[in-house]
Design a protein around this motif. Sequence first.
Motif, short mmCIF file in Angstrom:
data_model
loop_
_atom_site.label_atom_id
_atom_site.label_comp_id
_atom_site.label_asym_id
_atom_site.label_seq_id
_atom_site.Cartn_x
_atom_site.Cartn_y
_atom_site.Cartn_z
N UNK A 98 31.98 -13.98 -23.07
CA UNK A 98 32.13 -14.20 -21.63
C UNK A 98 33.42 -14.95 -21.33
N UNK A 99 33.76 -15.92 -22.17
CA UNK A 99 34.99 -16.68 -21.96
C UNK A 99 36.21 -15.79 -22.15
N UNK A 100 36.18 -14.92 -23.16
CA UNK A 100 37.29 -13.99 -23.39
C UNK A 100 37.41 -13.02 -22.21
N UNK A 101 36.28 -12.49 -21.75
CA UNK A 101 36.30 -11.55 -20.62
C UNK A 101 36.84 -12.23 -19.36
N UNK A 102 36.45 -13.48 -19.12
CA UNK A 102 36.92 -14.20 -17.94
C UNK A 102 38.44 -14.41 -18.00
N UNK A 141 40.65 -12.59 -19.71
CA UNK A 141 41.32 -11.31 -19.55
C UNK A 141 41.28 -10.84 -18.10
N UNK A 142 40.18 -11.14 -17.42
CA UNK A 142 40.08 -10.77 -16.01
C UNK A 142 41.13 -11.45 -15.16
N UNK A 143 41.52 -12.66 -15.53
CA UNK A 143 42.55 -13.38 -14.79
C UNK A 143 43.95 -12.88 -15.13
N UNK A 144 44.11 -12.37 -16.35
CA UNK A 144 45.44 -11.97 -16.81
C UNK A 144 45.78 -10.52 -16.49
N UNK A 145 44.77 -9.67 -16.38
CA UNK A 145 45.01 -8.24 -16.19
C UNK A 145 45.01 -7.88 -14.71
N UNK A 146 45.97 -7.04 -14.32
CA UNK A 146 46.06 -6.57 -12.94
C UNK A 146 46.24 -5.05 -12.94
N UNK A 147 45.44 -4.42 -13.75
CA UNK A 147 45.49 -2.97 -13.95
C UNK A 147 44.57 -2.30 -12.94
N UNK A 202 40.28 -7.57 -31.61
CA UNK A 202 39.29 -8.60 -31.93
C UNK A 202 39.87 -9.98 -31.64
N UNK A 203 38.98 -10.90 -31.31
CA UNK A 203 39.34 -12.31 -31.11
C UNK A 203 38.39 -13.14 -31.96
N UNK A 219 43.33 -18.70 -27.37
CA UNK A 219 44.10 -18.56 -26.14
C UNK A 219 45.32 -17.67 -26.32
N UNK A 220 46.08 -17.91 -27.38
CA UNK A 220 47.26 -17.09 -27.64
C UNK A 220 46.88 -15.66 -27.97
N UNK A 221 45.79 -15.51 -28.68
CA UNK A 221 45.33 -14.17 -29.03
C UNK A 221 44.94 -13.38 -27.77
N UNK A 222 44.26 -14.02 -26.84
CA UNK A 222 43.87 -13.36 -25.59
C UNK A 222 45.11 -12.99 -24.79
N UNK A 223 46.10 -13.87 -24.75
CA UNK A 223 47.36 -13.57 -24.05
C UNK A 223 48.02 -12.33 -24.64
#
Length: 243
Positions: free
Chosen positions: A13-17, A19-25, A92-93, A121-125
């Motif tokens: 859930x933390x990873x999805x949240x 990514x949701x903030x970073x992606x604008x697709x 994967x993270x 954090x860096x991996x998600x970025x």
Amino acid sequence: MRIHCFSGNGNSAAVAASLGQLLHDESNDILWVFPVYAWGIPPVVVSRIKEMDLNGIRCHMVCTCGDETGNIDRQWHRLILSCGGVPGGIYSVQMPNTYVCLPFFNVDKPEIASQKLNASGQRIDTIAEWLSDRDFRTDLLRGSLPWFKTTVIYPWFCRFLTDSSKFHHTNSCTACGLCSKMCPCHNISTGPEGYPQWDNHCASCLRCYHICPRHAVAYGKRTAGKGQYLHPLFRKLFLISAK
């Protein structure tokens, strides 16, 4: 891009949240985020995807793992193609371990968990950059013996270790009802005296075990003396949501 997430204890859930903030697709793609189950896809996620007609939709996958993913990418390809979809990026993270229902499996020590969370954090970025650039690569922590783990151990796990019959409450249980309120599959009810009772549609996410404030949920004798873990950003959210 739509994001679908399944999370037991907050890692996915933390990873999805994030990514949701970073992606604008604005594409029609779907990004699925979920934890690795015994080097494979959680059965509850498999069932959900099989209910869908993907009809050419590109489906990306981000899985969270304590250590390794095995050949989960090959399983993902077969699943998405069988439902009419198009496999996309597969990533994967690494996150803190949560599985405690087998010998020698336990949560990470606090310092190891902190290291994994700090590195995530860096991996998600990086994953967000790849997705934004339409770089649909496969980038996983595959680990050793990936074929054996995904092809042999995963089916055995799904057949024998997703059974909720071994869950029970210990004498420390205060019948607070938190495990029942927070079960993502509504698999836990409360008996006449308020104590939890497990039904037979468990997702084996172990949220009931990890969220119990009295550490009073057990899986047979296999969880005796083992630790608990919830993602720090979601610990308060879980508890607040249960009120």
